[in-house]
Design a protein around this motif. Structure first.
Motif, PDB file in Angstrom:
ATOM      1  N   PHE A 144      16.475   2.760  -1.704  1.00  0.00           N
ATOM      2  CA  PHE A 144      16.446   3.039  -0.269  1.00  0.00           C
ATOM      3  C   PHE A 144      17.764   2.686   0.423  1.00  0.00           C
ATOM      4  CE2 PHE A 144      11.990   2.760  -1.399  1.00  0.00           C
ATOM      5  CZ  PHE A 144      11.440   3.816  -0.697  1.00  0.00           C
ATOM      6  N   GLN A 145      18.862   3.002  -0.220  1.00  0.00           N
ATOM      7  CA  GLN A 145      20.169   2.772   0.379  1.00  0.00           C
ATOM      8  C   GLN A 145      20.677   3.975   1.154  1.00  0.00           C
ATOM      9  OE1 GLN A 145      22.815   1.465  -2.702  1.00  0.00           O
ATOM     10  NE2 GLN A 145      21.799  -0.521  -2.952  1.00  0.00           N
ATOM     11  N   GLU A 146      19.958   5.078   1.094  1.00  0.00           N
ATOM     12  CA  GLU A 146      20.359   6.272   1.837  1.00  0.00           C
ATOM     13  C   GLU A 146      20.138   6.033   3.327  1.00  0.00           C
ATOM     14  OE1 GLU A 146      21.932   9.984   2.242  1.00  0.00           O
ATOM     15  OE2 GLU A 146      21.604   9.000   0.323  1.00  0.00           O
ATOM     16  N   GLN A 147      21.137   6.354   4.134  1.00  0.00           N
ATOM     17  CA  GLN A 147      21.031   6.093   5.571  1.00  0.00           C
ATOM     18  C   GLN A 147      20.297   7.193   6.315  1.00  0.00           C
ATOM     19  OE1 GLN A 147      24.928   5.976   7.321  1.00  0.00           O
ATOM     20  NE2 GLN A 147      25.704   7.706   6.120  1.00  0.00           N
ATOM     21  N   TYR A 148      19.982   8.282   5.630  1.00  0.00           N
ATOM     22  CA  TYR A 148      19.227   9.367   6.236  1.00  0.00           C
ATOM     23  C   TYR A 148      17.852   9.463   5.576  1.00  0.00           C
ATOM     24  CZ  TYR A 148      23.873  10.647   7.898  1.00  0.00           C
ATOM     25  OH  TYR A 148      25.109  10.623   8.477  1.00  0.00           O
ATOM     26  N   PRO A 149      16.892  10.061   6.278  1.00  0.00           N
ATOM     27  CA  PRO A 149      15.549  10.191   5.672  1.00  0.00           C
ATOM     28  C   PRO A 149      15.593  10.997   4.369  1.00  0.00           C
ATOM     29  CG  PRO A 149      15.474  10.647   8.020  1.00  0.00           C
ATOM     30  CD  PRO A 149      16.929  10.554   7.662  1.00  0.00           C
ATOM     31  N   THR A 150      14.798  10.563   3.412  1.00  0.00           N
ATOM     32  CA  THR A 150      14.743  11.229   2.114  1.00  0.00           C
ATOM     33  C   THR A 150      13.282  11.480   1.742  1.00  0.00           C
ATOM     34  OG1 THR A 150      14.666   9.134   0.893  1.00  0.00           O
ATOM     35  CG2 THR A 150      16.852  10.043   1.376  1.00  0.00           C
ATOM     36  N   ARG A 151      13.101  12.126   0.618  1.00  0.00           N
ATOM     37  CA  ARG A 151      11.747  12.384   0.125  1.00  0.00           C
ATOM     38  C   ARG A 151      11.032  11.087  -0.249  1.00  0.00           C
ATOM     39  NH1 ARG A 151      12.325  17.605  -3.957  1.00  0.00           N
ATOM     40  NH2 ARG A 151      13.382  18.991  -2.471  1.00  0.00           N
ATOM     41  N   TRP A 152      11.796  10.079  -0.628  1.00  0.00           N
ATOM     42  CA  TRP A 152      11.190   8.817  -1.056  1.00  0.00           C
ATOM     43  C   TRP A 152      10.542   8.070   0.112  1.00  0.00           C
ATOM     44  CZ3 TRP A 152      10.860   7.402  -6.145  1.00  0.00           C
ATOM     45  CH2 TRP A 152      11.607   8.166  -7.038  1.00  0.00           C
ATOM     46  N   ASP A 153      10.958   8.377   1.335  1.00  0.00           N
ATOM     47  CA  ASP A 153      10.345   7.704   2.489  1.00  0.00           C
ATOM     48  C   ASP A 153       8.863   8.036   2.597  1.00  0.00           C
ATOM     49  OD1 ASP A 153      12.884   6.804   2.941  1.00  0.00           O
ATOM     50  OD2 ASP A 153      13.318   8.218   4.564  1.00  0.00           O
ATOM     51  N   ALA A 154       8.506   9.298   2.288  1.00  0.00           N
ATOM     52  CA  ALA A 154       7.095   9.692   2.363  1.00  0.00           C
ATOM     53  C   ALA A 154       6.262   8.964   1.322  1.00  0.00           C
ATOM     54  CB  ALA A 154       6.979  11.205   2.185  1.00  0.00           C
ATOM     55  N   VAL A 155       6.861   8.659   0.181  1.00  0.00           N
ATOM     56  CA  VAL A 155       6.135   7.905  -0.851  1.00  0.00           C
ATOM     57  C   VAL A 155       5.817   6.500  -0.357  1.00  0.00           C
ATOM     58  CG1 VAL A 155       6.224   7.044  -3.219  1.00  0.00           C
ATOM     59  CG2 VAL A 155       7.222   9.263  -2.669  1.00  0.00           C
ATOM     60  N   LEU A 156       6.786   5.864   0.283  1.00  0.00           N
ATOM     61  CA  LEU A 156       6.568   4.504   0.790  1.00  0.00           C
ATOM     62  C   LEU A 156       5.537   4.503   1.915  1.00  0.00           C
ATOM     63  CD1 LEU A 156       7.361   1.535   0.697  1.00  0.00           C
ATOM     64  CD2 LEU A 156       9.244   2.056   2.258  1.00  0.00           C
ATOM     65  N   ARG A 157       5.592   5.506   2.802  1.00  0.00           N
ATOM     66  CA  ARG A 157       4.614   5.564   3.890  1.00  0.00           C
ATOM     67  C   ARG A 157       3.201   5.774   3.349  1.00  0.00           C
ATOM     68  NH1 ARG A 157       8.796   8.607   6.499  1.00  0.00           N
ATOM     69  NH2 ARG A 157       7.791  10.539   5.807  1.00  0.00           N
ATOM     70  N   GLY A 158       3.072   6.585   2.295  1.00  0.00           N
ATOM     71  CA  GLY A 158       1.755   6.775   1.699  1.00  0.00           C
ATOM     72  C   GLY A 158       1.271   5.542   0.952  1.00  0.00           C
ATOM     73  N   ALA A 159       2.195   4.767   0.368  1.00  0.00           N
ATOM     74  CA  ALA A 159       1.799   3.582  -0.410  1.00  0.00           C
ATOM     75  C   ALA A 159       1.161   2.524   0.474  1.00  0.00           C
ATOM     76  CB  ALA A 159       3.009   3.010  -1.143  1.00  0.00           C
ATOM     77  N   VAL A 160       1.661   2.350   1.690  1.00  0.00           N
ATOM     78  CA  VAL A 160       1.118   1.297   2.554  1.00  0.00           C
ATOM     79  C   VAL A 160      -0.239   1.679   3.133  1.00  0.00           C
ATOM     80  CG1 VAL A 160       3.412   0.458   3.145  1.00  0.00           C
ATOM     81  CG2 VAL A 160       2.353   2.233   4.562  1.00  0.00           C
ATOM     82  N   GLU A 161      -0.667   2.922   2.951  1.00  0.00           N
ATOM     83  CA  GLU A 161      -1.962   3.362   3.453  1.00  0.00           C
ATOM     84  C   GLU A 161      -3.057   3.342   2.383  1.00  0.00           C
ATOM     85  OE1 GLU A 161      -2.717   3.949   6.477  1.00  0.00           O
ATOM     86  OE2 GLU A 161      -0.731   4.001   7.394  1.00  0.00           O
ATOM     87  N   ILE A 162      -2.687   3.028   1.140  1.00  0.00           N
ATOM     88  CA  ILE A 162      -3.683   3.105   0.057  1.00  0.00           C
ATOM     89  C   ILE A 162      -4.813   2.100   0.278  1.00  0.00           C
ATOM     90  CG2 ILE A 162      -4.048   2.701  -2.406  1.00  0.00           C
ATOM     91  CD1 ILE A 162      -1.313   3.875  -2.932  1.00  0.00           C
ATOM     92  N   MET A 163      -4.507   0.886   0.661  1.00  0.00           N
ATOM     93  CA  MET A 163      -5.516  -0.162   0.822  1.00  0.00           C
ATOM     94  C   MET A 163      -6.066  -0.252   2.236  1.00  0.00           C
ATOM     95  SD  MET A 163      -5.575  -1.177  -2.254  1.00  0.00           S
ATOM     96  CE  MET A 163      -6.667  -2.575  -2.095  1.00  0.00           C
ATOM     97  N   SER A 164      -5.606   0.637   3.113  1.00  0.00           N
ATOM     98  CA  SER A 164      -6.059   0.545   4.508  1.00  0.00           C
ATOM     99  C   SER A 164      -7.517   0.964   4.622  1.00  0.00           C
ATOM    100  CB  SER A 164      -5.185   1.438   5.399  1.00  0.00           C
ATOM    101  OG  SER A 164      -5.675   1.448   6.730  1.00  0.00           O
ATOM    102  N   PRO A 165      -8.394   0.108   5.197  1.00  0.00           N
ATOM    103  CA  PRO A 165      -9.811   0.479   5.326  1.00  0.00           C
ATOM    104  C   PRO A 165     -10.074   1.495   6.438  1.00  0.00           C
ATOM    105  CG  PRO A 165      -9.445  -1.678   6.271  1.00  0.00           C
ATOM    106  CD  PRO A 165      -8.138  -1.272   5.656  1.00  0.00           C
ATOM    107  N   VAL A 166      -9.090   1.750   7.287  1.00  0.00           N
ATOM    108  CA  VAL A 166      -9.294   2.677   8.408  1.00  0.00           C
ATOM    109  C   VAL A 166      -8.478   3.955   8.231  1.00  0.00           C
ATOM    110  CG1 VAL A 166      -9.849   0.827  10.027  1.00  0.00           C
ATOM    111  CG2 VAL A 166      -7.457   1.514   9.716  1.00  0.00           C
ATOM    112  N   TYR A 167      -8.019   4.192   6.996  1.00  0.00           N
ATOM    113  CA  TYR A 167      -7.183   5.379   6.793  1.00  0.00           C
ATOM    114  C   TYR A 167      -8.030   6.640   6.895  1.00  0.00           C
ATOM    115  CZ  TYR A 167      -4.585   9.010   4.390  1.00  0.00           C
ATOM    116  OH  TYR A 167      -3.975  10.194   4.057  1.00  0.00           O
ATOM    117  N   GLN A 168      -7.476   7.683   7.503  1.00  0.00           N
ATOM    118  CA  GLN A 168      -8.125   8.981   7.603  1.00  0.00           C
ATOM    119  C   GLN A 168      -7.096  10.060   7.298  1.00  0.00           C
ATOM    120  OE1 GLN A 168      -9.928   9.425  11.434  1.00  0.00           O
ATOM    121  NE2 GLN A 168     -11.558   7.926  11.046  1.00  0.00           N
ATOM    122  N   ALA A 169      -7.546  11.076   6.584  1.00  0.00           N
ATOM    123  CA  ALA A 169      -6.657  12.192   6.257  1.00  0.00           C
ATOM    124  C   ALA A 169      -6.398  13.013   7.518  1.00  0.00           C
ATOM    125  CB  ALA A 169      -7.289  13.068   5.182  1.00  0.00           C
TER     126      ALA A 169
END
Length: 365
Positions: free
Chosen positions: A167-192
């Protein structure tokens, strides 16, 4: 670590690595946090992998040469919150660190990867009470949890997620979406999302201009249909059938259609002539081969007769020499026998003469 359904994200460890005794209270609390139904997300590369191996007692190996060129494709049946991430993740220089799939422990789910390596995976980590009273919980493989539950020590499990991008890229990349999805895996209130996740568009047919794709399949056939094209050949023999040229393509003039028909008929004639020439050449080759075989056979017969004649002459000569020698031996044997008879008769005459001489001498006395 006493609560569940929480996620901790550890940023890339560039220079600082937490050095604690893995069996002391801090290391045990890290493992307890994950096992209590929580998730620990580690990003970065080599140090993140060493952290997992040290504190969770694994032996995960980096890809050969600490480098995997990618690209990394998303596997099926990933968690729903990761469907919004790109299907393909790239290798950006050397910023992505992948590990060998063969070294992953039991209970690992590969999320993105290649046939041999993966930069994004999730490990199910479980703990159960120690059979020794007063000891801290111990690590249990997910496949051994049913046996531990039968012993009265049910498992408690969580997840360790590894994202091998620094995550050293200063602009948004495809990997950002992976990290955002990872933090939602254990969320009990997540909705698609209400409209669901946008799936990949259908593949574009090569050779079709984009401006014609919106009209459907019928309007995209603006060129000759190569799928229906066949090689027309003129049959030779009794089973010959007339092959009619196909109609001109849509949108062509009558002159072009006639020219196409004429070209197809000429091509048929050329194919027929080529077949005839090929048949004649094959017949000529067979005739030449047959003649050469006949000549070779006659030459072999003549040679065989000559050799047979020489063999007979040699045999006759050999038998002739043998008969002369045999006759000579017979003559010598007969002569020897006659000489023996003569010697015997001479001895008998000598005895008779000696007896007569003795009788004559006795009479004179």
């Amino acid at each position: 670590s006493e609560t569940c359904c929480s996620t901790i994200v550890i940023p890339p460890m560039e220079w600082d690595f937490p050095v604690y005794s893995t069996h002391k209270i801090i290391g045990q609390r890290i493992r307890n946090f994950v096992a209590n139904g929580n998730m620990l997300v580690l990003t970065g590369g080599i140090l993140a992998n060493e952290f997992i191996n040290s504190y969770f007692f694994y032996n995960i190996e980096l890809a050969d040469g600490n480098y995997s060129p990618g690209p990394y494709r998303r596997l099926k049946d990933v968690p729903e919150c990761l469907l919004g991430a790109p299907e393909v993740l790239p290798q950006k220089g050397i910023s992505v660190t992948a590990v060998k799939k063969s070294s992953l422990p039991s209970g690992t789910e590969v999320l993105w990867g290649t046939p041999r390596s993966t930069p994004v995976f999730m490990i199910k980590f479980c703990e159960a009470q120690s059979p020794n009273e007063g000891m801290p919980p111990i690590k249990v493989l997910p496949r051994d949890c049913p046996a531990a539950e039968k012993d009265g020590r049910p498992c408690s499990c969580g997840y360790i997620m590894y994202i091998g991008y620094n995550f050293q890229e200063q602009y948004p990349t495809r990997w950002d979406a992976v990290l955002r999805g990872a933090v939602e895996i254990m969320s009990p209130v997540y909705q698609a999302p209400a409209g669901g996740y946008k799936m990949r568009n259908a593949k574009v047919i090569p050779g079709v201009p984009p401006c014609l794709q919106k009209y459907g399949d019928k309007k995209t056939q603006w060129t000759r249909d190569n799928k229906a094209a066949k090689v027309h050949t003129l049959a030779v023999g009794e089973d010959a059938k007339a092959v009619l040229p196909r109609r001109a393509a849509r949108g062509r003039s009558s002159k072009l259609a006639k020219a196409d028909q004429k070209l197809e008929l000429q091509q048929q004639e050329i194919d027929a002539l080529e077949k005839q020439v090929q048949g004649l050449s094959e017949r000529k080759e067979r005739a030449v081969i047959k003649k050469a075989r006949q000549q070779s056979l006659s030459q072999l017969r003549t040679r065989a007769q000559h050799l047979l004649h020489e063999v007979k002459e040699r045999e006759a000569k050999k038998h002739g020499d043998a008969s002369s020698e045999k006759l000579l031996m017979h003559s010598v044997a007969a002569l020897t026998k006659d000489m023996n008879n003569v010697d015997t008769k001479v001895d008998m005459l000598a005895q008779v003469v000696s007896k007569k001489d003795q009788v004559a001498a006795f009479g004179q006395e």
